[in-house]
Every structure is written in structure tokens, then in C-alpha cells.
Design a protein around this motif. Structure first.
Motif: not given
Length: 492
Positions: A383-408
Motif C-alpha cells: 500500500g505504501e508504494r501505491v500511495l507514493l506512485c499516486l502522490k508522484r502522479a499528483l505532483r506531476i499533474a500539479n506541475a502540468a497545471q502550473q505550466m499551463a497557467n504560465v503558457a496560456r
């Protein structure tokens, strides 16, 4: 001869009369004398006579294959005196001659026993030879013929060699792309029709097909290699189904030997090159090794797939497809020990995080969470490594969101957050203790906030996706029971 053939076809009662007077040998002698007497007779005339004689013998003596072979032999003798057959009418008659036994017996296996059949085919020009090869394959498909011995397969592949390799003098560039694909797909389908219950004979068949198809050149290999690999995998399953140890002659038929053959077949694709197809086939073989419970072989196939991914697959779309295939296959593997599995899982998650687009990264990383939670009886449940993967995916989604804000100047892909929310719900239902109802609650609030802040650019797809997800949570709450209690604390 044609009138007598029609008369024989009209009534079965007259057949004994023909046999009584030895009609075939009389007609055969008469034709021989006519052709000998007229030295300047054009080829089309002689072949037309042979076609009529063949039609006659097929109607009157269908059981006498020696007569059919005799007619074909006489035709070969006549054709061998002609340096090159260029008359299109004569060519048509040769095709009629070759097609007659196929139509009569509805079974290519009978035609394969005629020793002169391939010799007549050798006199056709390249285009007609291919046409005749297609007629033979279509006859096999239509009658669902199973060719089950190695020597018959050898004869068959000699007959259809015009489709399998470039014949000297053929202009490869002139080939029509669509016709070429149709021809090669027919050959690929034909390979699946070759089957024998005896593993030893089946291995011989696979080796003969391999010998013929490997000289096909880079354009043909992607069509035939896949069929050949799946034939070898079918042989492997056949071996698995046989109880007890394999001894004596069949000692060569061990799964390990079979996997070596598979590796050699797939490696031939490097000449094409076709890395995406080779990667898929390596993963198929890894699954087969998993079924045979041979860990080192499965690991080797995965290694080959990773090497291809690293060195050969440069296109970003192809990389995304490949990494999802790798993750999906790895998740189904239960043959690996802790160390090997960790190595491969680490590689897969590493590649996922290095994809070009942030959205692709995010999706591949959350797909990796399934590698740490396999729902089998004794599957991995970390379960711990599952959570780590999902948190990492969230961080990447956040970064994608911020990049979109800056670009568009507007919000980015909210749908990524909804996809991650669905993964959270999946693992929450499966009983992963690390995924809590408060984490799901927090994620729903985050998504709502993101949607409100980006009200200028409403995303109807993401809205519908979120609404559907929230409906599902509501449904689980209303269902009651253990699952209802789990979802009760989530406030919508």
C-alpha cells in the motif's frame, strides 16, 4: 475430349464404358502424336489440348492421380522446349491447368502429392506465379485445409515462393502497396493453418516456415514474423499440456529450446527495423515464460524489451504505448522473485517519469501503482508504494497545471486530477490502508477549487467525468454494508 467430358459428367452410368475402352490412354497417345507431328504448333494450342485431357480425366477417373500427374508431366515436357512463355493466352491456359485439380479435389493436400505440379508453376511469369500462389492460399482458406506434415509444408512453400521472397528479375518498386499487404496478410494467415498434434512434427513445420520466410526481406518480415512467433507459442502451450517428462527423441522439445527459437525469430526484425513490433512480441514471450514458470527466461525477454525501448523507440507516442504495454505485462507476471521484480518495476517507473509530455508522465506513473498491488490470492499488496506512485502522479499533474497557467494564462488539464481520484477510489475499495477517505475528500476539494478558478475555460469532458465519479461515490454510500460504511465519511 470436351464433348466426352460433358457426356461423362451428365451420367454416371457411362463411366464404366470409358474405363472399358481405356479412353484416357487412347486420347493421351492421340494428343502426343498430334503435337509431335506439328512442330510449329504454338504453345497455347498444345496446352489447350492438355487442359481438355486433364478435365476429361478428372471427370472420368477422379481417383487416378497418376493420370493427372502424367498430363502435368507432358505439359512440363512441352513447356521445357520453349525458352520463355510470353504468350498471355498460353499463360491463361497454364493457370486453368493448375486450377483444375484444386477445384476438383477442394483440397490442396491432394495437389501437393502431384510431383509435376510445382514444375508447371515454374514456367509461369512472376505476376502469374503470384496470382496462382494466391489462388492456392485462397483454396486452403476456403476449404479450411490443415496441412500437417513437414514435407507437404515444404512443397507448399515452394509453390508460393513468389509471395514469400523477391524472385530474380522482379521489380520490387513496382509493387502496389495495397496488393502487397493483401498478399502478405494471406501468407501470415496461411502460417496459422499449419498444425500438427505431434510436437516433434510441429517443430519441423515451424523450422521449414522459418527457413522460407526469413529470406523475405525487410518489407515482408513484419507480416510473417508475428504469425511464426504465435505458432511457436502455440507449440509451447502444446508442450505444457503434455504431462510427464519429455525423453528420447523429443528431448529437443524443451520449453527452453523453444524460447531460444523464439528469440532468434524476433531478432530477425532488427533488419527491418521494427522495434515496436519486436517489443510487443518479446512481451508476449515473457508472458509465455511466466506460464511455464521459467523466471530467468521471462527476465531475459523483459530485458530485451527494455533495451529496445531505450535504444530504438524514439517517437514520443510510440514510447507512451510501449511503456503502458510494459506496465500491463509486468503487472500480470507472478514468476519473478523479489529482487528481479523490484529491478523491472524500478525501471518501468523510471521510464514513466521521463516521458516527454507531463500528461503522459502522470498517466504512466499512476498506471505503475498497479505494479505494487496485484489482486491475486498471494499477490503483492504494498500500500505504501501505491500511495507514493499516486502522490508522484499528483505532483506531476500539479506541475502540468502550473505550466499551463504560465503558457496560456488559463488552467491546465483538470481531467488528470479526476483520473488520479479514480485510482484513489479503486485502491480505497480494494482495502489499501494507506488510501484514506480524508485523502479522497481533499482531492475532491482540490478539483473543485481548480475548476472554479478556471471558470473562463470550462472543460465539459472533465466536468462530465467528475460528475460521473461523484455519482459513483454517492451510489456506494447508499449501497450500505461494509462498502457503504467505508465511503460514509466522504462528504460530497
Amino acid at each position: 475430349m470436351d464433348r466426352l467430358s460433358n457426356y461423362a459428367a451428365s451420367s454416371a452410368d457411362v463411366l464404366p464404358e470409358f474405363l472399358q475402352v481405356e479412353a484416357f490412354s487412347k486420347l493421351s497417345n492421340a494428343i502426343g502424336k498430334v503435337i509431335e507431328a506439328q512442330l510449329d504448333m504454338p504453345a497455347v494450342g498444345a496446352i489447350t489440348l492438355y487442359v481438355s485431357l486433364l478435365t476429361f480425366t478428372l471427370r472420368v477417373h477422379p481417383d487416378r492421380l497418376d493420370h493427372v500427374d502424367q498430363v502435368l508431366g507432358a505439359c512440363v515436357k512441352k513447356l521445357s522446349n520453349i525458352p520463355k512463355l510470353e504468350d498471355s493466352r498460353a499463360m491463361k491456359q497454364v493457370v486453368a491447368l493448375l486450377s483444375a485439380p484444386l477445384e476438383k479435389y477442394n483440397d490442396i493436400v491432394t495437389a501437393l502429392t502431384l510431383s509435376n505440379y510445382p514444375r508447371v508453376m515454374d514456367h509461369l511469369d512472376i505476376g502469374t506465379n503470384k496470382l496462382m500462389a494466391m489462388v492456392i492460399i485462397q483454396s486452403i482458406m476456403k476449404n479450411n485445409s490443415c496441412i500437417s506434415t513437414a514435407d507437404k509444408v515444404e512443397v507448399l512453400f515452394e509453390l508460393i515462393k513468389g509471395l514469400i521472397k523477391d524472385i530474380d528479375g522482379a521489380d520490387v518498386d513496382e509493387l502496389d502497396e495495397e496488393d502487397f499487404k493483401e498478399e502478405q496478410n494471406s501468407v501470415a494467415r496461411l502460417i496459422h493453418m499449419l498444425y500438427n498434434d505431434e510436437p516433434e512434427e510441429m517443430l519441423k513445420i515451424i523450422c521449414i516456415v522459418r527457413k522460407h520466410t526469413m529470406v523475405g526481406g525487410p518489407k515482408r518480415l513484419p507480416f510473417t514474423v508475428s504469425s511464426l512467433v504465435f505458432s511457436a507459442l502455440r507449440l509451447l502451450r502444446q508442450l505444457q499440456g503434455q504431462e510427464g517428462d519429455i525423453v528420447g527423441e523429443e528431448a529437443s522439445m524443451t520449453p527452453n529450446k523453444n524460447f531460444q527459437l523464439l528469440t532468434q525469430i524476433i531478432e530477425s526484425l532488427s533488419a527491418v527495423p521494427s522495434p515496436e513490433l519486436a517489443l510487443r512480441l518479446y512481451l508476449q514471450c515473457a508472458e509465455a515464460a511466466n506460464g511455464c514458470d521459467i523466471e530467468h527466461v521471462a527476465y531475459e525477454f523483459f530485458t530485451q524489451a527494455f533495451v529496445l525501448y531505450e535504444e530504438e523507440i524514439a517517437d514520443s507516442k510510440a514510447q507512451v504505448t510501449a511503456i503502458h504495454l510494459i506496465i500491463g505485462t509486468l503487472q500480470r507476471m507472478n514468476v519473478f522473485g523479489v529482487e528481479n521484480r523490484d529491478t523491472l518495476t524500478h525501471k518501468a517507473t523510471g521510464y514513466s517519469a521521463r516521458l516527454l509530455k507531463k500528461a503522459d508522465q502522470c498517466r504512466a506513473v499512476y498506471a505503475c501503482s498497479h505494479l505494487f498491488w496485484v489482486d491475486d490470492q498471494d499477490g503483492i499488496k504494498d500500500g505504501e508504494r501505491v500511495l507514493l506512485c499516486l502522490k508522484r502522479a499528483l505532483r506531476i499533474a500539479n506541475a502540468a497545471q502550473q505550466m499551463a497557467n504560465v503558457a496560456r494564462g488559463s488552467g491546465g488539464p483538470v481531467s488528470l486530477f479526476v483520473e488520479i481520484l479514480n485510482k484513489y477510489i479503486y485502491f480505497f475499495e480494494k482495502g489499501n490502508k494507506q488510501i484514506t477517505s480524508s485523502a479522497i475528500q481533499g482531492l475532491i476539494e482540490l478539483i473543485n477549487t481548480e475548476m472554479q478558478s478556471d471558470s473562463t475555460n470550462p472543460d465539459s469532458v472533465a466536468d462530465a467525468f467528475l460528475a460521473s465519479t461523484l455519482r459513483y461515490i454517492q451510489f456506494q454510500k447508499q449501497k450500505g454494508g461494509v462498502m457503504g460504511e467505508k465511503f460514509e465519511s466522504i462528504k460530497l
